[in-house]
Design a protein around this motif. Structure first.
Motif, PDB file in Angstrom:
ATOM      1  N   TRP A 144      49.784 -35.342  23.701  1.00 39.09           N
ATOM      2  CA  TRP A 144      48.779 -36.781  23.153  1.00 39.09           C
ATOM      3  C   TRP A 144      47.913 -37.053  24.393  1.00 39.09           C
ATOM      4  O   TRP A 144      47.820 -37.338  25.579  1.00 39.09           O
ATOM      5  CB  TRP A 144      49.785 -37.865  23.229  1.00 39.09           C
ATOM      6  CG  TRP A 144      49.282 -39.015  22.420  1.00 39.09           C
ATOM      7  CD1 TRP A 144      48.805 -40.174  22.985  1.00 39.09           C
ATOM      8  CD2 TRP A 144      49.255 -39.259  21.199  1.00 39.09           C
ATOM      9  NE1 TRP A 144      48.522 -41.143  22.089  1.00 39.09           N
ATOM     10  CE2 TRP A 144      48.615 -40.524  20.860  1.00 39.09           C
ATOM     11  CE3 TRP A 144      49.767 -38.476  20.035  1.00 39.09           C
ATOM     12  CZ2 TRP A 144      48.466 -41.090  19.648  1.00 39.09           C
ATOM     13  CZ3 TRP A 144      49.477 -39.151  18.772  1.00 39.09           C
ATOM     14  CH2 TRP A 144      48.928 -40.292  18.472  1.00 39.09           C
ATOM     15  N   LEU A 145      46.535 -36.989  23.759  1.00 36.07           N
ATOM     16  CA  LEU A 145      45.296 -36.968  24.654  1.00 36.07           C
ATOM     17  C   LEU A 145      44.558 -37.906  24.277  1.00 36.07           C
ATOM     18  O   LEU A 145      43.709 -37.593  23.167  1.00 36.07           O
ATOM     19  CB  LEU A 145      44.920 -35.482  24.888  1.00 36.07           C
ATOM     20  CG  LEU A 145      43.634 -35.157  25.882  1.00 36.07           C
ATOM     21  CD1 LEU A 145      44.503 -35.349  27.365  1.00 36.07           C
ATOM     22  CD2 LEU A 145      43.306 -33.778  25.811  1.00 36.07           C
ATOM     23  N   ASN A 146      44.058 -38.971  25.138  1.00 42.94           N
ATOM     24  CA  ASN A 146      42.949 -39.744  24.621  1.00 42.94           C
ATOM     25  C   ASN A 146      41.544 -39.718  25.172  1.00 42.94           C
ATOM     26  O   ASN A 146      40.757 -40.346  24.999  1.00 42.94           O
ATOM     27  CB  ASN A 146      43.455 -41.273  25.127  1.00 42.94           C
ATOM     28  CG  ASN A 146      44.612 -41.534  24.031  1.00 42.94           C
ATOM     29  OD1 ASN A 146      44.496 -41.634  22.916  1.00 42.94           O
ATOM     30  ND2 ASN A 146      45.795 -41.885  24.555  1.00 42.94           N
ATOM     31  N   SER A 147      41.643 -38.489  26.420  1.00 41.87           N
ATOM     32  CA  SER A 147      40.297 -38.710  27.091  1.00 41.87           C
ATOM     33  C   SER A 147      40.243 -36.873  27.480  1.00 41.87           C
ATOM     34  O   SER A 147      41.463 -36.412  27.847  1.00 41.87           O
ATOM     35  CB  SER A 147      40.311 -39.257  28.316  1.00 41.87           C
ATOM     36  OG  SER A 147      39.462 -39.097  29.327  1.00 41.87           O
ATOM     37  N   LEU A 148      39.384 -36.505  27.900  1.00 45.23           N
ATOM     38  CA  LEU A 148      39.053 -35.012  28.380  1.00 45.23           C
ATOM     39  C   LEU A 148      38.573 -34.934  29.823  1.00 45.23           C
ATOM     40  O   LEU A 148      38.282 -33.848  30.015  1.00 45.23           O
ATOM     41  CB  LEU A 148      38.140 -34.369  27.423  1.00 45.23           C
ATOM     42  CG  LEU A 148      38.619 -34.135  25.897  1.00 45.23           C
ATOM     43  CD1 LEU A 148      37.193 -33.332  25.157  1.00 45.23           C
ATOM     44  CD2 LEU A 148      39.648 -33.211  26.126  1.00 45.23           C
ATOM     45  N   THR A 149      39.019 -35.971  30.584  1.00 41.26           N
ATOM     46  CA  THR A 149      38.736 -35.761  31.985  1.00 41.26           C
ATOM     47  C   THR A 149      40.057 -35.025  32.437  1.00 41.26           C
ATOM     48  O   THR A 149      41.154 -34.755  32.167  1.00 41.26           O
ATOM     49  CB  THR A 149      38.821 -37.162  32.734  1.00 41.26           C
ATOM     50  OG1 THR A 149      40.297 -37.761  32.489  1.00 41.26           O
ATOM     51  CG2 THR A 149      37.818 -38.163  32.201  1.00 41.26           C
ATOM     52  N   ARG A 150      39.838 -34.381  33.617  1.00 41.12           N
ATOM     53  CA  ARG A 150      40.873 -33.421  34.177  1.00 41.12           C
ATOM     54  C   ARG A 150      41.973 -34.190  34.583  1.00 41.12           C
ATOM     55  O   ARG A 150      43.054 -33.722  34.209  1.00 41.12           O
ATOM     56  CB  ARG A 150      40.277 -32.518  35.158  1.00 41.12           C
ATOM     57  CG  ARG A 150      39.045 -31.685  35.120  1.00 41.12           C
ATOM     58  CD  ARG A 150      38.879 -30.755  36.233  1.00 41.12           C
ATOM     59  NE  ARG A 150      40.154 -29.895  36.553  1.00 41.12           N
ATOM     60  CZ  ARG A 150      39.919 -28.755  35.926  1.00 41.12           C
ATOM     61  NH1 ARG A 150      39.138 -28.289  35.076  1.00 41.12           N
ATOM     62  NH2 ARG A 150      40.693 -27.761  36.496  1.00 41.12           N
ATOM     63  N   GLU A 151      41.787 -35.417  35.013  1.00 41.76           N
ATOM     64  CA  GLU A 151      42.910 -36.027  35.019  1.00 41.76           C
ATOM     65  C   GLU A 151      43.784 -36.611  34.045  1.00 41.76           C
ATOM     66  O   GLU A 151      45.105 -36.352  33.912  1.00 41.76           O
ATOM     67  CB  GLU A 151      42.570 -37.641  35.831  1.00 41.76           C
ATOM     68  CG  GLU A 151      41.893 -37.654  37.231  1.00 41.76           C
ATOM     69  CD  GLU A 151      40.522 -36.773  37.283  1.00 41.76           C
ATOM     70  OE1 GLU A 151      39.954 -36.783  36.126  1.00 41.76           O
ATOM     71  OE2 GLU A 151      39.896 -36.430  38.390  1.00 41.76           O
ATOM     72  N   ALA A 152      43.201 -36.873  33.044  1.00 38.65           N
ATOM     73  CA  ALA A 152      43.745 -37.212  31.597  1.00 38.65           C
ATOM     74  C   ALA A 152      44.455 -35.871  31.184  1.00 38.65           C
ATOM     75  O   ALA A 152      45.628 -36.108  30.558  1.00 38.65           O
ATOM     76  CB  ALA A 152      42.895 -37.925  30.578  1.00 38.65           C
ATOM     77  N   ILE A 153      43.822 -34.750  31.079  1.00 40.59           N
ATOM     78  CA  ILE A 153      44.456 -33.614  30.651  1.00 40.59           C
ATOM     79  C   ILE A 153      45.743 -33.468  31.698  1.00 40.59           C
ATOM     80  O   ILE A 153      46.654 -32.962  31.266  1.00 40.59           O
ATOM     81  CB  ILE A 153      43.456 -32.408  30.726  1.00 40.59           C
ATOM     82  CG1 ILE A 153      42.424 -32.810  29.640  1.00 40.59           C
ATOM     83  CG2 ILE A 153      44.046 -31.180  30.540  1.00 40.59           C
ATOM     84  CD1 ILE A 153      41.108 -31.767  29.557  1.00 40.59           C
ATOM     85  N   ARG A 154      45.646 -33.485  32.855  1.00 40.96           N
ATOM     86  CA  ARG A 154      46.615 -33.074  33.596  1.00 40.96           C
ATOM     87  C   ARG A 154      47.772 -34.006  33.357  1.00 40.96           C
ATOM     88  O   ARG A 154      49.165 -33.619  33.458  1.00 40.96           O
ATOM     89  CB  ARG A 154      46.491 -33.273  35.401  1.00 40.96           C
ATOM     90  CG  ARG A 154      47.514 -33.028  36.327  1.00 40.96           C
ATOM     91  CD  ARG A 154      46.878 -33.143  37.377  1.00 40.96           C
ATOM     92  NE  ARG A 154      46.062 -32.057  37.878  1.00 40.96           N
ATOM     93  CZ  ARG A 154      44.627 -32.509  37.985  1.00 40.96           C
ATOM     94  NH1 ARG A 154      44.267 -33.644  37.841  1.00 40.96           N
ATOM     95  NH2 ARG A 154      43.837 -31.207  38.370  1.00 40.96           N
ATOM     96  N   ALA A 155      47.673 -35.358  33.045  1.00 38.91           N
ATOM     97  CA  ALA A 155      48.621 -36.178  33.085  1.00 38.91           C
ATOM     98  C   ALA A 155      49.539 -36.041  31.567  1.00 38.91           C
ATOM     99  O   ALA A 155      50.506 -36.130  31.348  1.00 38.91           O
ATOM    100  CB  ALA A 155      48.131 -37.836  32.710  1.00 38.91           C
ATOM    101  N   ALA A 156      48.539 -35.627  30.412  1.00 35.58           N
ATOM    102  CA  ALA A 156      49.183 -35.345  29.369  1.00 35.58           C
ATOM    103  C   ALA A 156      50.165 -33.960  29.258  1.00 35.58           C
ATOM    104  O   ALA A 156      50.916 -33.987  28.556  1.00 35.58           O
ATOM    105  CB  ALA A 156      48.141 -34.951  28.265  1.00 35.58           C
ATOM    106  N   PHE A 157      49.640 -33.078  30.000  1.00 37.52           N
ATOM    107  CA  PHE A 157      50.392 -31.781  30.279  1.00 37.52           C
ATOM    108  C   PHE A 157      51.626 -31.830  30.933  1.00 37.52           C
ATOM    109  O   PHE A 157      52.779 -31.590  30.939  1.00 37.52           O
ATOM    110  CB  PHE A 157      49.628 -30.709  30.792  1.00 37.52           C
ATOM    111  CG  PHE A 157      48.848 -29.810  29.797  1.00 37.52           C
ATOM    112  CD1 PHE A 157      49.634 -29.014  29.011  1.00 37.52           C
ATOM    113  CD2 PHE A 157      47.583 -29.919  29.592  1.00 37.52           C
ATOM    114  CE1 PHE A 157      48.815 -28.095  28.031  1.00 37.52           C
ATOM    115  CE2 PHE A 157      46.629 -29.272  28.621  1.00 37.52           C
ATOM    116  CZ  PHE A 157      47.383 -28.385  27.811  1.00 37.52           C
ATOM    117  N   GLY A 158      51.644 -33.051  31.709  1.00 37.53           N
ATOM    118  CA  GLY A 158      52.731 -33.488  32.610  1.00 37.53           C
ATOM    119  C   GLY A 158      53.767 -34.244  31.820  1.00 37.53           C
ATOM    120  O   GLY A 158      54.758 -34.424  32.266  1.00 37.53           O
TER     121      GLY A 158
END
Length: 228
Positions: A144-158
């Protein structure tokens, strides 16, 4: 721990296939995952294959797909509602080729990750493709991803979630899609046949806003869409 491929090109370890809704999103996810090998229709590397859906690759079948005789429009065959809605590949440029890529990746994957857009429409794309490709039994989770920043992607994969967490949203999306089909298709056929004049096609559907356009594909003017 990320896994990858051997030098001889053979796969080692588990392979996870990530499906994004658009090529641009797939590119960002692949960059984050260091899936740097570019193939036709997907990226690969470190135990991941990242592919995309071109928006939509699958759509609901049309009446003539259930009964060939329904290709002919008539009032006698209305309303038409299938007992169970079937799916078919979307007929648009590039969709068939990309669907073939996704099907091949899905069928050889150990796990699927749905990375379509966060929202009702995005929630419909992944299950439709999984169903049509015959991969409903594959282990799968939701990114579930609302942003494509690296921080957001890392949090989503986590915090990948079970698909079942979004069952209600998927049910709402499918219900809306099938309702659009029933209302739009039957009403369009009814008004076009009932009030035909000069080859006009009356396009009627469940839309957010009324709109008018010309249907160049069949060379006929289209009446402004009626909204509900």
């Amino acid at each position: 721990m990320l896994e990858g491929c051997r030098r001889d090109g053979r796969r080692q370890g588990r392979m996870r296939v990530v499906l994004a809704e658009k090529p641009s999103v797939a590119r960002e996810l692949a960059s984050f995952l260091v899936a740097t090998q570019r193939h036709d229709g997907y990226y690969e590397g470190r135990g991941y294959q990242v592919t995309w859906a071109l928006g939509h690759l699958v759509t609901l079948k049309e009446p003539q797909d259930y009964e060939p005789a329904l290709k002919q429009w008539s009032l006698e065959t209305l309303p038409f509602v299938p007992e169970r809605f079937g799916l078919k590949p979307l007929d648009k440029k590039g969709a068939g080729k990309q669907l073939a890529v996704v099907r091949r990746l899905f069928r050889t994957a150990d796990e699927l990750i749905a990375a379509t857009d966060a929202g009702r429409e995005g929630e419909l794309i992944f299950p439709y493709i999984v169903e049509l490709t015959g991969c409903a039994g594959k282990p799968a989770r939701r990114l579930w991803l609302n942003s494509l920043t690296r921080e957001a992607i890392r949090a989503a994969f986590g915090c990948l979630r079970p698909l079942s967490d979004y069952d209600a949203l998927y049910a709402a999306a499918r219900c809306r899609n099938e309702a659009d089909w029933v209302v739009g298709l039957n009403a369009t056929r009814y008004y076009t046949v009932r009030y035909r004049a000069g080859g006009l096609l009356w396009s009627v559907g469940v839309e957010t806003l009324p709109r008018g356009h010309v249907d160049y594909s069949c060379g006929r003017s289209v009446k402004p869409t009626t909204s509900f």
